[in-house]
Design an enzyme around this catalytic site. Structure first.
Site, PDB file in Angstrom:
ATOM      1  N   ARG A 121      22.339  11.429   0.924  1.00  0.00           N
ATOM      2  CA  ARG A 121      22.558  11.689  -0.504  1.00  0.00           C
ATOM      3  C   ARG A 121      21.351  11.225  -1.303  1.00  0.00           C
ATOM      4  O   ARG A 121      20.623  10.353  -0.897  1.00  0.00           O
ATOM      5  CB  ARG A 121      23.807  10.938  -0.996  1.00  0.00           C
ATOM      6  CG  ARG A 121      25.104  11.587  -0.547  1.00  0.00           C
ATOM      7  CD  ARG A 121      26.303  10.784  -1.023  1.00  0.00           C
ATOM      8  NE  ARG A 121      26.399  10.758  -2.475  1.00  0.00           N
ATOM      9  CZ  ARG A 121      26.674   9.670  -3.204  1.00  0.00           C
ATOM     10  NH1 ARG A 121      26.867   8.508  -2.624  1.00  0.00           N
ATOM     11  NH2 ARG A 121      26.746   9.740  -4.508  1.00  0.00           N
ATOM     12  N   LYS A 186      28.902   0.376   6.035  1.00  0.00           N
ATOM     13  CA  LYS A 186      29.037   1.839   6.030  1.00  0.00           C
ATOM     14  C   LYS A 186      29.210   2.385   7.453  1.00  0.00           C
ATOM     15  O   LYS A 186      28.463   2.040   8.359  1.00  0.00           O
ATOM     16  CB  LYS A 186      27.793   2.448   5.374  1.00  0.00           C
ATOM     17  CG  LYS A 186      27.858   3.954   5.233  1.00  0.00           C
ATOM     18  CD  LYS A 186      26.969   4.427   4.096  1.00  0.00           C
ATOM     19  CE  LYS A 186      26.761   5.918   4.113  1.00  0.00           C
ATOM     20  NZ  LYS A 186      26.096   6.424   2.923  1.00  0.00           N
ATOM     21  N   ARG A 321      29.422  -5.901  -7.747  1.00  0.00           N
ATOM     22  CA  ARG A 321      28.595  -7.000  -8.272  1.00  0.00           C
ATOM     23  C   ARG A 321      28.942  -8.287  -7.540  1.00  0.00           C
ATOM     24  O   ARG A 321      30.104  -8.604  -7.316  1.00  0.00           O
ATOM     25  CB  ARG A 321      28.850  -7.183  -9.767  1.00  0.00           C
ATOM     26  CG  ARG A 321      28.295  -6.010 -10.558  1.00  0.00           C
ATOM     27  CD  ARG A 321      28.336  -6.303 -12.032  1.00  0.00           C
ATOM     28  NE  ARG A 321      27.388  -7.349 -12.383  1.00  0.00           N
ATOM     29  CZ  ARG A 321      27.446  -8.017 -13.523  1.00  0.00           C
ATOM     30  NH1 ARG A 321      28.391  -7.785 -14.398  1.00  0.00           N
ATOM     31  NH2 ARG A 321      26.557  -8.938 -13.798  1.00  0.00           N
TER      32      ARG A 321
HETATM   33  C1  BTN Z   1      24.846   9.883   2.872  1.00  0.00           C
HETATM   34  O1  BTN Z   1      23.725   9.644   2.405  1.00  0.00           O
HETATM   35  O2  BTN Z   1      25.725   9.028   2.886  1.00  0.00           O
HETATM   36  C2  BTN Z   1      25.149  11.262   3.429  1.00  0.00           C
HETATM   37  C3  BTN Z   1      24.691  11.403   4.841  1.00  0.00           C
HETATM   38  C4  BTN Z   1      24.986  12.758   5.452  1.00  0.00           C
HETATM   39  C5  BTN Z   1      24.323  12.911   6.814  1.00  0.00           C
HETATM   40  C6  BTN Z   1      24.770  14.161   7.515  1.00  0.00           C
HETATM   41  S1  BTN Z   1      24.320  14.174   9.223  1.00  0.00           S
HETATM   42  C7  BTN Z   1      24.798  15.836   9.350  1.00  0.00           C
HETATM   43  C8  BTN Z   1      24.328  16.523   8.091  1.00  0.00           C
HETATM   44  N1  BTN Z   1      22.964  16.972   8.227  1.00  0.00           N
HETATM   45  C9  BTN Z   1      22.135  16.312   7.410  1.00  0.00           C
HETATM   46  O3  BTN Z   1      20.906  16.488   7.353  1.00  0.00           O
HETATM   47  N2  BTN Z   1      22.812  15.420   6.679  1.00  0.00           N
HETATM   48  C10 BTN Z   1      24.234  15.474   6.973  1.00  0.00           C
END
Ligand code: BTN
Length: 325
Positions: A121, A186, A321
């Site tokens: 993201r 995570k 926080r």
């Molecule tokens: C995040 O940043 O939390 C989202 C991560 C999403 C990763 C997945 S792996 C499969 C798909 N292909 C990608 O390039 N990204 C998503």
């Protein structure tokens, strides 16, 4: 030969001499050596012992489209076209490029063992070591256009926590909007990407990165606390099974979401809300807001109680926080 045929042999976790690998693959020993270096570059732990040969640190179960689809219940298996790649830039990118190459009533999905340009993201990179995790993308066509997808990313998160529970992971939680956490670390992330018109049917790529055996297979450094399913279950986990349970849950959930919208899921989502009643900071593109998280509204927006009243947050990076006393 790319390293993948070599990997198929090594995946048993047994020792193979350089010569026997060369014979079985019909290549020179130098080619074997070069490909071992390639596997190491992908992050695989291949080691050599004099007199015995090469071996992987752990046996590796490779992803197998057929195994996965046979584990799906028949309605789900009947509508999904699943491809598995050894190496790809990004599974999301792959499906985005094929946005309109869908057949009516079919869902395209793809998985990869390794992504060399995995996307996270907010323009971040998603570190994707070989054979360790699930990198899954699914292309879904929404007939009712963009308004009909309000809350979609939250619903996908819900389908992931349900899948994790089915796999035996206790207390998976959702950090708004759609990060999956376990005990503050995570475990999975979701990236929705789309292209196309604001009206008419829209196509969305739903990408899921889920940590499965990351701690065993990789010494990757990631800039935030993370965990994986094997840490939670105390054992190596079959990625084919994880992929099947995930796909099944996502397909079922998306079908209900398409018919009924977010309202159907709001109460359920709130039970997994890791932020509720916590003091948080929300980093938006050009702004930082602070307040107390008060759940979500009917559209999936985060409700933030601030000194200037309650505010709706549509997107941003949230952190809890830390108390200063
Ligand atoms: C995040 O940043 O939390 C989202 C991560 C999403 C990763 C997945 S792996 C499969 C798909 N292909 C990608 O390039 N990204 C998503």
């Amino acid at each position: 030969m790319r390293g993948h045929e070599l990997l198929r042999l090594l995946s048993t976790g047994q020792f193979y001499s350089g010569q026997s690998l060369a014979d079985q693959l019909g290549v020179s020993r130098t080619a074997v050596w070069n490909n071992i270096q390639y596997l190491k570059k992908l992050g695989l732990d291949v080691f050599a012992v004099q007199g015995k040969g090469y071996r992987l640190a752990y046996p590796l179960e490779l992803l197998d489209a057929q195994k996965i689809t046979t584990e799906l219940s028949s309605p789900a298996a009947g509508c999904v076209d699943l491809e598995v790649f050894s190496e790809i830039d990004s599974t999301n990118r792959y499906l985005l490029k094929r946005m309109y190459e869908t057949s009516p009533g079919r869902v395209r999905a793809c998985l990869a063992e390794y992504q060399n340009a995995g996307r996270g993201r907010r323009g971040r990179q998603w570190i994707s070591p070989f054979g360790a995790n699930i990198y899954l993308s699914l292309l879904w066509r929404f007939e009712r256009g963009l308004e009909a997808i309000e809350g979609l990313s939250l619903v996908v998160a819900l389908s992931l926590v349900k899948a994790l529970e089915k796999l035996g992971v206790s207390n998976p939680m959702i950090k708004w909007p759609n990060d999956i956490h376990c005990e503050g670390k995570k475990l999975a992330g979701i990236l929705l990407e789309m292209s196309g018109e604001a009206s008419g049917p829209c196509h969305i790529v739903i990408g899921v990165g889920m940590n499965v055996n990351m701690s065993r297979f990789s010494d990757t450094t990631i800039d935030q606390p993370w965990t994986d399913i094997s840490e939670k279950l105390g054992d190596l986990v079959s990625r084919n099974r994880v992929a099947a349970v995930l796909l099944e849950n996502m397909l079922e959930t998306l079908a209900v979401f398409e018919r009924k919208g977010f309202a159907e899921f709001k109460n359920d989502w709130q039970q997994y809300d890791v932020l509720v009643n916590k003091e948080i900071e929300v980093q938006e593109t050009n702004n930082m807001r602070q307040g107390i998280a008060r759940g979500i509204d009917d559209s999936g927006a985060l409700l933030l109680e601030t000194s200037r009243g309650q505010q709706r947050i549509l997107s941003g990076d949230v952190s809890v926080r830390v108390s200063r006393d």
